[in-house]
Design an enzyme around this catalytic site. Structure first.
Site, PDB file in Angstrom:
ATOM      1  N   HIS A  43       0.713  -1.212  -0.053  1.00  0.00           N
ATOM      2  CA  HIS A  43       0.015   0.016   0.139  1.00  0.00           C
ATOM      3  C   HIS A  43       0.860   1.286  -0.072  1.00  0.00           C
ATOM      4  CE1 HIS A  43      -2.365  -3.441   1.635  1.00  0.00           C
ATOM      5  NE2 HIS A  43      -3.716  -2.694   1.351  1.00  0.00           N
ATOM      6  N   HIS A  74      -3.754   3.639  -3.468  1.00  0.00           N
ATOM      7  CA  HIS A  74      -3.813   3.230  -2.190  1.00  0.00           C
ATOM      8  C   HIS A  74      -3.174   1.904  -1.962  1.00  0.00           C
ATOM      9  CE1 HIS A  74      -5.858   1.834   1.624  1.00  0.00           C
ATOM     10  NE2 HIS A  74      -6.162   0.669   1.173  1.00  0.00           N
ATOM     11  N   GLU A 100     -17.843  -3.228  24.086  1.00  0.00           N
ATOM     12  CA  GLU A 100     -16.963  -4.296  24.216  1.00  0.00           C
ATOM     13  C   GLU A 100     -15.941  -4.508  23.277  1.00  0.00           C
ATOM     14  OE1 GLU A 100     -21.277  -5.537  25.664  1.00  0.00           O
ATOM     15  OE2 GLU A 100     -20.394  -4.207  23.881  1.00  0.00           O
TER      16      GLU A 100
END
Length: 654
Positions: free
Chosen positions: A28, A261, A406
């Protein structure tokens, strides 16, 4: 500040990035090419660190949350003097390389955590900042400051889209973690194109609402970035988001495009890019001499920074020997003897309650242990009442109130544990560990001994119904490599489950605990407290040569004992398997000694059968569940599914 040399560092990062990704034919390039100046000024002028000692306790931490941009990190680690060689970079993304595709904790000198799954890095950074504040409160004195460092992270749009970043950032603002600074790579590009197609919210407004300070600037203004960090540090009560406008793939034909990207640029585009940037296209893996020289000149300053801290630390240690002893205990993770609660056969105690009774003793013996639950302190029995709650007013508190978050809770617990000096635990209902699973998986990858207290572990939860009744959870947790799952059958076993969990040094541990009361049973193995460390032991002998052996876990040990008492014409042995995977890994001779040589082995567990198949010769001998639960009193739910001692006895007698 030597801006010209820092520009040479940034240019060298771009050079190494393009060539490493092209050679690997994978990677990337967009983020490293777009954020090179930030890395240069961060490692050159901002971070308090010493590349010659990446484990210096009081170093600043930098976490690349946008882990796909790993070449940014590997390049700057190499240039600044960490143990990342040019050869390592040349073997980027190859098997055994010190420069894997995404940063991996333990593989690369200077990498603070495993990152890659977006959003988790910023949550880990929140944990690191919490740990710094906790340790500073415990150990700093009026004369000496031995804990005083910042935590930095770099995020992209992807990190901020993932919900875990919202959970963690919200908690960080609530806790006023003023020594947390997050850089936002504001390039407005994701894999599918412009972020306008999915992501148009007011990021600055969002973070101000969380209670953060928000600053903005230009990714390519080196001096400006430095000034922004200095401004961030002035605010002691708010974490800071520094939004830096950038161009993905800067300097390449794909600059500003999603094409930059996640794919190699190609030799032709690299040649054009190098010309554009003022580099020689013929030179591969080229580093400007000024870049190396800059960090060579910095080496003594970096070393002096740590040396000065060591002098302060040694003076502090002489003045406060008791604090130094506690420091050593906490950073080694060692504890003293634990005073375990005592129970009598016949006592009726839920294993979650038994956990809550032993936890204060564990906390007393292990001053490094800190943590809490996801707004379930009462139901999870996780209060550390003698040690206070961590808050902006009480940084020394050891109970963390995570709120209903969580995923962030689990990632933050990893960050606390990664920091050193502290060991994190967290808690929720077992069925909700799925919200935390991605962070639990990364903890296993990093070999972190985080402890997860998971209560309400079966259909016996009852009235809350199938949404709250875990069926597949045990199997799914056991399926994560390196995760230890302990399911104690009574209060005495719960004591031992905790001591086993605290003995774990390089893997996460899940404690699966009951909501309902379980009878404390007699153990016919006189040495059961040691045998249990094999993963299983004999509760009821039955006979030297049993006809049937029941392998049971958790609440089903009681069920198995009841069923065994209903069977009059067979000799039945009952084995409590507190840790199935550990038991399965024992030498066959040991397992055979515990199981015996029965004509039939039966398994009893209130979950799906997955993973138990190898323990039995016939699949019908697995007494498990195959569907979601239902709503009603726990006992009635069990009757509805035929999950009773009578039905188990029928199976034994077949």
């Amino acid at each position: 500040m030597d801006v010209k040399s820092l520009e040479a560092v940034a240019l060298s990062i771009r050079s190494l990035t393009m060539d490493a990704i092209q050679k690997a034919n994978s990677g990337h390039p967009g983020l490293p090419l777009g954020c090179a100046e930030l890395a240069a000024v961060l490692y050159g002028e901002i971070l308090k660190h010493n590349p010659q000692n990446s484990s210096w306790v009081d170093r600043d931490r930098f976490i690349l949350s946008a882990g796909h941009g790993s070449m940014l990190l590997y390049s700057i680690l190499h240039l600044s003097g960490y143990k990342v060689s040019l050869e390592d970079i040349q073997s980027f993304r190859q098997v055994g390389s010190a420069c894997p595709g995404h940063p991996e904790y333990g593989d690369t000198d200077g990498v603070e955590c495993t990152s890659g799954p977006l959003g988790q890095g910023i949550a880990v950074a929140v944990g690191e900042a919490i740990a710094e504040a906790m340790l500073a409160a415990r150990f700093n004195t009026e004369e000496y400051t031995v804990v005083d460092h910042y935590t930095y992270s770099l995020v992209g749009e992807g990190c901020l889209m993932e919900g875990v970043s919202s959970e963690a950032s919200s908690l960080a603002g609530h806790l006023k973690l003023g020594k947390l600074v997050v850089f936002y790579d504001e390039n407005k590009i994701s894999i599918d194109g412009s972020t306008d197609i999915t992501f148009t919210e007011d990021i600055a407004g969002r973070y101000r609402a969380y209670g953060w300070q928000v600053l903005s600037g230009d990714m390519y203004d080196i001096e400006g970035i430095y000034r922004l960090v200095e401004e961030a540090k002035k605010d002691k009560e708010h974490p800071t988001l520094i939004m830096l406008k950038s161009v993905i793939g800067k300097g390449t034909p794909y600059a500003g495009l999603s094409k930059a990207h996640g794919s190699p640029l190609g030799e032709e585009n690299i040649a054009l890019s190098k010309k554009n940037l003022g580099l020689d296209p013929e030179k591969k893996f080229y580093v400007l001499p000024e870049a190396y020289k800059y960090f060579e000149n910095k080496e003594k300053l970096f070393e002096e920074s740590e040396k000065k801290w060591k002098q302060t630390f040694e003076a502090w240690a002489r003045t406060y020997p008791d604090k130094k002893n506690q420091w050593d205990a906490m950073f080694s993770g060692e504890g003293c003897a634990v005073e375990l609660p005592q129970y009598a056969v016949g006592d009726s105690v839920a294993t979650r309650s038994a956990s809550g009774k032993v936890l204060p003793s564990i906390a007393k013996a292990y001053p490094c242990l800190v943590g809490g639950s996801a707004d379930l302190e009462g139901p999870n029995s996780t209060a550390l009442k003698d040690y206070g709650v961590f808050s902006p007013e009480n940084r020394a508190g050891r109970t963390i109130r995570f709120g209903i978050r969580e995923f962030a809770m689990a990632a933050i617990s990893s960050g606390i544990t990664l920091h050193g000096g502290l060991r994190g635990f967290c808690a929720t209902f077992a069925v909700f560990v799925d919200y935390a699973r991605a962070a639990l998986r990364l903890a296993a990858l990093m070999k972190l001994p985080v402890i997860y207290i998971l209560t309400h572990d079966s259909i016996y939860v009852g009235e809350d119904g199938p949404t709250h009744q875990p069926i597949e959870t045990l199997a799914s947790l056991r399926g994560i490599p390196g995760v230890q799952v302990l399911r104690p059958g009574d209060a005495e076993e719960t004591n031992l489950a905790w001591t086993m969990a605290m003995a774990a040094k390089n893997h996460p541990v899940c404690l699966m605990l009951s909501r309902q009361n379980l009878t404390v049973y007699e153990k016919e193995d006189a040495d059961w407290k040691h045998t249990i460390e094999c993963g299983g032991y004999i509760v009821k002998q039955g006979d030297i040569n049993p006809d049937v052996t029941i392998l049971a876990t958790g609440s089903e040990v009681n069920l198995a004992l009841q069923a065994a008492n209903l069977v009059k014409d067979k000799k039945v042995r009952v084995v409590s398997v507190i840790d199935r995977e550990l038991f399965a890994s024992q030498p066959k001779t040991l397992r055979d000694m515990i199981i015996g040589s029965p004509a039939k082995v039966v398994v009893a567990e209130a979950g799906i059968k997955m993973g138990w198949e190898s323990f039995v010769t016939a699949q019908e001998n697995i007494f498990c569940l195959s569907s979601f639960g239902t709503s009603g009193p726990g006992g009635k739910v069990a009757e509805h599914f035929g999950f009773t001692a009578e039905k188990l006895a029928e199976l034994i007698q077949k």
